[in-house]
Enzyme design. Sequence first.
Site, PDB file in Angstrom:
ATOM      1  N   GLY A   7      11.966  21.495  29.125  1.00  0.00           N
ATOM      2  CA  GLY A   7      10.772  21.801  30.226  1.00  0.00           C
ATOM      3  C   GLY A   7       9.927  22.721  29.344  1.00  0.00           C
ATOM      4  O   GLY A   7      10.105  24.046  29.260  1.00  0.00           O
ATOM      5  N   LEU A  11       6.634  28.831  31.307  1.00  0.00           N
ATOM      6  CA  LEU A  11       7.693  29.854  31.302  1.00  0.00           C
ATOM      7  C   LEU A  11       8.494  29.128  30.049  1.00  0.00           C
ATOM      8  O   LEU A  11       9.108  30.138  29.249  1.00  0.00           O
ATOM      9  CB  LEU A  11       8.667  29.742  32.382  1.00  0.00           C
ATOM     10  CG  LEU A  11       9.853  30.479  32.452  1.00  0.00           C
ATOM     11  CD1 LEU A  11       9.443  31.950  32.390  1.00  0.00           C
ATOM     12  CD2 LEU A  11      10.796  30.444  33.404  1.00  0.00           C
ATOM     13  N   GLY A  12       8.729  27.884  30.022  1.00  0.00           N
ATOM     14  CA  GLY A  12       9.516  27.422  28.794  1.00  0.00           C
ATOM     15  C   GLY A  12       8.891  27.650  27.324  1.00  0.00           C
ATOM     16  O   GLY A  12       9.609  28.213  26.445  1.00  0.00           O
ATOM     17  N   ASN A  99      12.430  28.295  40.212  1.00  0.00           N
ATOM     18  CA  ASN A  99      12.147  29.111  41.472  1.00  0.00           C
ATOM     19  C   ASN A  99      12.370  28.293  42.804  1.00  0.00           C
ATOM     20  O   ASN A  99      12.775  27.007  42.510  1.00  0.00           O
ATOM     21  CB  ASN A  99      10.452  28.864  41.711  1.00  0.00           C
ATOM     22  CG  ASN A  99       9.785  30.160  41.218  1.00  0.00           C
ATOM     23  OD1 ASN A  99      10.329  31.237  41.138  1.00  0.00           O
ATOM     24  ND2 ASN A  99       8.500  30.189  41.043  1.00  0.00           N
ATOM     25  N   LYS A 179      14.295  36.846  45.587  1.00  0.00           N
ATOM     26  CA  LYS A 179      13.344  36.078  44.872  1.00  0.00           C
ATOM     27  C   LYS A 179      12.812  35.082  45.606  1.00  0.00           C
ATOM     28  O   LYS A 179      11.388  35.002  45.555  1.00  0.00           O
ATOM     29  CB  LYS A 179      13.627  35.604  43.446  1.00  0.00           C
ATOM     30  CG  LYS A 179      12.805  34.942  42.611  1.00  0.00           C
ATOM     31  CD  LYS A 179      11.790  35.680  41.869  1.00  0.00           C
ATOM     32  CE  LYS A 179      10.473  35.261  41.256  1.00  0.00           C
ATOM     33  NZ  LYS A 179      10.541  34.331  40.244  1.00  0.00           N
ATOM     34  N   ASN A 183       8.794  34.594  46.689  1.00  0.00           N
ATOM     35  CA  ASN A 183       8.014  33.408  46.594  1.00  0.00           C
ATOM     36  C   ASN A 183       7.566  32.747  47.681  1.00  0.00           C
ATOM     37  O   ASN A 183       6.368  32.142  47.694  1.00  0.00           O
ATOM     38  CB  ASN A 183       8.926  32.395  45.512  1.00  0.00           C
ATOM     39  CG  ASN A 183       9.278  32.736  44.179  1.00  0.00           C
ATOM     40  OD1 ASN A 183      10.024  32.647  43.568  1.00  0.00           O
ATOM     41  ND2 ASN A 183       8.015  33.019  43.553  1.00  0.00           N
ATOM     42  N   ASN A 187       3.539  32.781  46.479  1.00  0.00           N
ATOM     43  CA  ASN A 187       3.256  31.515  46.016  1.00  0.00           C
ATOM     44  C   ASN A 187       2.219  30.625  47.144  1.00  0.00           C
ATOM     45  O   ASN A 187       1.260  30.239  46.966  1.00  0.00           O
ATOM     46  CB  ASN A 187       4.476  30.720  45.945  1.00  0.00           C
ATOM     47  CG  ASN A 187       5.006  31.304  44.710  1.00  0.00           C
ATOM     48  OD1 ASN A 187       5.037  32.532  44.518  1.00  0.00           O
ATOM     49  ND2 ASN A 187       5.630  30.372  43.868  1.00  0.00           N
ATOM     50  N   ASN A 197      -2.729  36.715  41.999  1.00  0.00           N
ATOM     51  CA  ASN A 197      -1.418  37.551  42.817  1.00  0.00           C
ATOM     52  C   ASN A 197      -2.211  38.896  43.271  1.00  0.00           C
ATOM     53  O   ASN A 197      -2.012  39.089  44.701  1.00  0.00           O
ATOM     54  CB  ASN A 197      -0.239  37.827  42.154  1.00  0.00           C
ATOM     55  CG  ASN A 197       0.677  36.399  41.602  1.00  0.00           C
ATOM     56  OD1 ASN A 197      -0.033  35.546  42.202  1.00  0.00           O
ATOM     57  ND2 ASN A 197       1.648  36.603  40.797  1.00  0.00           N
ATOM     58  N   SER A 247       2.816  30.066  40.251  1.00  0.00           N
ATOM     59  CA  SER A 247       3.137  28.846  40.020  1.00  0.00           C
ATOM     60  C   SER A 247       2.940  27.512  41.050  1.00  0.00           C
ATOM     61  O   SER A 247       2.401  26.390  40.520  1.00  0.00           O
ATOM     62  CB  SER A 247       4.683  28.881  39.756  1.00  0.00           C
ATOM     63  OG  SER A 247       5.212  29.138  40.923  1.00  0.00           O
TER      64      SER A 247
HETATM   65  O1  PAF Z   1       6.239  31.677  40.744  1.00  0.00           O
HETATM   66  C1  PAF Z   1       5.500  32.456  40.232  1.00  0.00           C
HETATM   67  O2  PAF Z   1       4.523  32.566  39.978  1.00  0.00           O
HETATM   68  C2  PAF Z   1       6.454  33.913  40.129  1.00  0.00           C
HETATM   69  O3  PAF Z   1       7.478  33.757  40.421  1.00  0.00           O
HETATM   70  C3  PAF Z   1       5.647  35.249  40.568  1.00  0.00           C
HETATM   71  C4  PAF Z   1       6.772  36.235  40.209  1.00  0.00           C
HETATM   72  C5  PAF Z   1       5.473  35.058  42.183  1.00  0.00           C
HETATM   73  C6  PAF Z   1       4.564  35.652  39.916  1.00  0.00           C
HETATM   74  O4  PAF Z   1       3.371  34.855  39.840  1.00  0.00           O
END
Ligand code: PAF
Length: 296
Positions: A7, A11-12, A99, A179, A183, A187, A197, A247
């Site tokens: 992936g 992040l990867g 996530n 978490k 999200n 998100n 954000n 994300s």
């Molecule tokens: O999914 C995401 O983007 C991340 O988990 C977070 C922490 C909300 C930061 O953008």
Amino acid sequence: MKITILGCGALGRLLAYFLTKNGNNVQGWLKEDKKNNICINITHTNNTKDNIILPTNNILHLNNSNLLIVTLKIGSIIYSLKQIINFINKNCIILLIYNGLGIEKKLSFIKQPLLIGITYHAVYKEKEIIYHNYKGLTAIGKINNTVKDINYNILIKKLNLALTNVIWCENIHVFKLKKLAINCVINPLTTIYNCKNGELLKYNKSIFSICKELSYILIHMNIFINTKDLVILVTNVINNTKNNISSMLQDIKNNKYSEIDYINGYIIKCARLYNLYIYENIKLFNMIKYKELNVI
Ligand code: PAF
């Protein structure tokens, strides 16, 4: 350590970059595009830039890896892992960082030591450049007991050297649910308002209503966090990751399906299971599903 990263999204690539810079032997594994390498261009939190060439898709490297880090979207983890599982040696530690929730019961085909990670690193990819916006905590814990008595201290130390702020967590499920709750707020809201954000702070009334509903559901899942504390947690993450594009918003911008089924969708399923009346999460879920109608 010999590492493969399955992936190579934002992040990867971020993890591959830091682990390579720290002296590990890292390759990426691309699902479709079988290139020999990719270039990782990174803009750091302090705005400095760097790049590395990351080798990819070498089957011998995969066979001999001590660690496989999976940073795929939750919806493609099972299928993609099944494609390569026979090429991974039985002692290779598999670390899934994703996530959302909802695939855990389907991971029993993995016989290797399996770990789950939750990260608060904030990163997004735009025009092949990785923007690292926040160096967050990464918590790692065990979700299966297939291999007992492994001492993960060395792994955590090595990951900590490369990524900073990596901790071992005995009760990773609690971490994962917290978490998930974060999200569930950040998100969908950033996707609905099409904003970074940090801009969410002006929607504090919505944040409060969603957190109120989430804390009510979480209590039924034995996670005792009151609305006020959840709002504080969410607000801290919003502040820390203010320059990030979530994300979910990245997915919608890139014409991809989002992870909504595994984020608010997971919470809705749990609420149904406990016979709870909920409104906020269903509203967010439907609004993101509406946005997904445009995905080709
Ligand atoms: O999914 C995401 O983007 C991340 O988990 C977070 C922490 C909300 C930061 O953008």
